[in-house]
Design a protein around this motif. Structure first.
Motif, PDB file in Angstrom:
ATOM      1  N   ALA A   1      -2.986   3.871   2.194  1.00 39.76           N
ATOM      2  CA  ALA A   1      -3.123   3.429   3.582  1.00 39.76           C
ATOM      3  C   ALA A   1      -3.834   4.469   4.451  1.00 39.76           C
ATOM      4  O   ALA A   1      -4.293   4.163   5.547  1.00 39.76           O
ATOM      5  CB  ALA A   1      -1.749   3.127   4.173  1.00 39.76           C
TER       6      ALA A   1
ATOM      7  N   PRO B   1      -0.346  -5.789   5.439  1.00 38.79           N
ATOM      8  CA  PRO B   1      -0.058  -4.642   4.565  1.00 38.79           C
ATOM      9  C   PRO B   1       1.415  -4.234   4.663  1.00 38.79           C
ATOM     10  O   PRO B   1       1.982  -4.225   5.750  1.00 38.79           O
ATOM     11  CB  PRO B   1      -0.946  -3.519   5.129  1.00 38.79           C
ATOM     12  CG  PRO B   1      -1.772  -4.139   6.206  1.00 38.79           C
ATOM     13  CD  PRO B   1      -1.081  -5.386   6.647  1.00 38.79           C
TER      14      PRO B   1
ATOM     15  N   LEU C   1       0.847  -1.195   0.000  1.00 34.79           N
ATOM     16  CA  LEU C   1       0.000   0.000   0.000  1.00 34.79           C
ATOM     17  C   LEU C   1       0.877   1.238   0.000  1.00 34.79           C
ATOM     18  O   LEU C   1       1.858   1.316   0.761  1.00 34.79           O
ATOM     19  CB  LEU C   1      -0.873   0.054   1.260  1.00 34.79           C
ATOM     20  CG  LEU C   1      -1.920  -1.024   1.498  1.00 34.79           C
ATOM     21  CD1 LEU C   1      -2.631  -0.766   2.830  1.00 34.79           C
ATOM     22  CD2 LEU C   1      -2.947  -1.027   0.363  1.00 34.79           C
TER      23      LEU C   1
ATOM     24  N   VAL D   1      -6.918   0.076   6.468  1.00 37.86           N
ATOM     25  CA  VAL D   1      -5.927  -0.930   6.867  1.00 37.86           C
ATOM     26  C   VAL D   1      -6.474  -1.941   7.872  1.00 37.86           C
ATOM     27  O   VAL D   1      -6.250  -3.152   7.738  1.00 37.86           O
ATOM     28  CB  VAL D   1      -4.658  -0.240   7.429  1.00 37.86           C
ATOM     29  CG1 VAL D   1      -3.678  -1.244   7.997  1.00 37.86           C
ATOM     30  CG2 VAL D   1      -3.978   0.579   6.322  1.00 37.86           C
TER      31      VAL D   1
ATOM     32  N   LEU E   1      -8.043  -5.128   6.617  1.00 40.34           N
ATOM     33  CA  LEU E   1      -7.095  -6.101   6.050  1.00 40.34           C
ATOM     34  C   LEU E   1      -6.548  -6.989   7.161  1.00 40.34           C
ATOM     35  O   LEU E   1      -6.386  -8.203   6.991  1.00 40.34           O
ATOM     36  CB  LEU E   1      -5.936  -5.378   5.359  1.00 40.34           C
ATOM     37  CG  LEU E   1      -6.278  -4.515   4.151  1.00 40.34           C
ATOM     38  CD1 LEU E   1      -5.033  -3.738   3.695  1.00 40.34           C
ATOM     39  CD2 LEU E   1      -6.786  -5.391   3.002  1.00 40.34           C
TER      40      LEU E   1
END
Ligand code: ADP
Ligand code: ASP
Ligand code: MG
Length: 449
Positions: free
Chosen positions: A143, A179, A138, A169, A172
């Motif tokens: 992000a 990330p 990212l 974020v 994820l």
């Protein structure tokens, strides 16, 4: 458990180093986020491009591309290499646009010098994917790292970053995706890259840790931890096992390059412990920096130095009796956004310590003040920052330190004692800085002189 891990330039500087870093990430339990610097040498290369424009930048673009492609080719084959190339294409397009961007744009340098992180993060994410770890590269924009302030010296907006990362974020992490985020910069109000100053990836990682309420921040670098002095200056430095936030913040602010000066605040605010570790020796525990620390009897724990500073001394009769005058002087310097590293006053003088590069701007600002009798400038001095447990409590300690400075053949030009409760700071001529640091280390910490 959420761990934010930052990997510096040397740690991602070669195919072998990148594999080592991928293993460190793979062996870390729980949810994790990595923040990375550009591969070593890349940011310097980009800075030299911005400072020395050439008529035909194509060879420069090619050299930059080759460096990253050569690394990728040693790490990926077949389909994996093709997949990497596909992801690399839009980043190369973006890089090209940055090179050919409008030089008059105040954020031109920020955009160009922050390009390296976009490639190191992509390579690392692909290495992890190759190991079967679900990972995504990212950019700071993607992000949600929000920045504000002047070109080349931005600050993160912690509130906006927290909101942005909460959306972009956090989900994820709950899907078990790791990330890999670009360090060094955030997106300003206009969405343009704004860098946090050289070495700013440490600060980026602390901002990320703050934003996602991490349990720990790990700064992975190329030395065993926070050391008793800069290992490039002093042979035989010792690793410090544990420090508190205040000690680390003072040393980083006054020149210990191992941490960007602004790294501590975002983690201190949320009581997130920070570790400094060696990516080349992952079995070593490194240095733990947190709120409390067991006291010990070390007179001196670590010494840092900041070079290229100047003392500006302003003389005006009985200035001490005119506090409004001192106030106006400080206000003028602040208008120019100049950092003052130390201030000292006497009956008829007030002296400021600023960076050599800020002298001209400061003098221009002060020229408008008619009540000043004289201004003297002493260039090329250095500030020494000595941190130790009993430094300010034990009587005679500062005397011992200054007599060691004398042993090193240096004159003390300015002192700031007691302003911080953990450190003793003083100014010496720049030519003496190495001798002074070595002598202090040898007399109070130990090791080879
Ligand atoms: P990275 O690329 O990982 O961010 P840096 O070069 O920015 O690494 O910072 C690590 C370097 O900081 C070390 O290699 C060392 O030369 C230097 N350094 C200066 N002072 C200290 C200190 N007190 N402790 C450890 N390293 C220090
Ligand atoms: N790559 C940037 C620099 O060299 C940021 C960092 O490494 O922390 O300054
Ligand atoms: Mg660094």
């Amino acid at each position: 458990m959420i761990t934010v891990m930052k990997f510096g330039g040397t740690s991602v500087g070669s195919p072998e180093a990148l594999k080592r870093v991928a293993n460190i990430i793979a062996n870390t339990e729980g949810e994790k986020v990595a923040v990375v610097s550009a591969m070593s040498g890349i940011t310097n290369y980009l800075v030299s491009i911005t400072d020395n424009p050439v008529a035909d930048p194509e060879p420069i673009i090619k050299q930059f591309e080759d460096k990253h492609m050569m690394t990728a080719e040693q790490l990926f084959q077949g389909e994996a290499l093709e997949a990497f190339k596909q992801d690399m294409e839009p980043r190369m397009e973006n890089f090209r646009n940055a090179v050919f961007g409008d030089r008059e744009d105040p954020f031109y340098k920020d955009n160009l010098t922050s390009q390296g992180e976009r490639f190191s993060s992509l390579i690392l994410a692909h290495v992890l994917k190759g190991m079967g770890i679900d990972s995504v590269a990212l950019t700071s924009e993607e992000a949600g790292i929000a920045a504000e302030g002047n070109p080349l010296s931005g600050s993160a907006n912690l509130k906006k970053t927290s909101t942005g990362m909460g959306i972009k974020v956090k989900p994820l992490l709950s899907m078990n995706i790791t990330p890999i985020i670009t360090g060094f910069y955030g997106a300003n109000e206009e969405g343009k890259p704004l860098t946090f100053g050289r070495g700013g990836s440490d600060y980026s990682a602390a901002v990320v840790a703050n934003a996602i309420d991490a349990d720990v921040l790990e700064i992975w670098t190329d030395v065993d931890g926070f050391m008793s002095a800069d290992p490039r200056i002093v042979p035989g430095v010792k690793k410090i096992d544990e420090m508190n936030f205040g000690e680390a913040a003072e040393l980083a602010y006054f020149g210990a390059k191992v941490l960007h000066p602004r790294t501590i605040e975002p983690v201190r605010l949320k009581h997130i412990p920070l570790k400094v570790r060696n990516s080349f020796k992952p079995e070593e525990p490194g240095t733990l920096i947190h709120h409390l620390r067991k006291g010990n009897n070390d007179l001196l724990r670590s010494v840092a130095s900041k070079t290229d500073l100047s003392i500006i001394t302003i003389s005006s009769a009985e200035i001490a009796y005119r506090p409004a005058m001192v106030g106006r002087i400080i206000e003028k310097i602040a208008e120019a956004d100049v950092i003052i590293y130390s201030i000292s006053t006497s009956l008829s003088t007030v002296a400021f310590l600023v960076h050599n590069n800020d002298v001209r701007t400061t003098l221009n600002k002060l020229n408008g003040l008619d009540v000043i009798d004289r201004i003297d400038v002493k260039n090329n001095v250095a500030l020494i920052c000595a941190v130790g447990d009993n430094l300010l409590e034990k009587s005679g300690v500062s005397g011992d330190i200054f007599s060691a400075v004398k042993d090193a053949g240096a004159n003390v030009e300015m002192i700031s004692e007691g302003a911080s409760d953990v450190s003793l700071n003083f100014v010496v001529p720049m030519g003496k800085v190495i001798d002074v640091v070595k002598t202090l280390h040898a007399q109070f910490i130990g090791g080879v002189q």
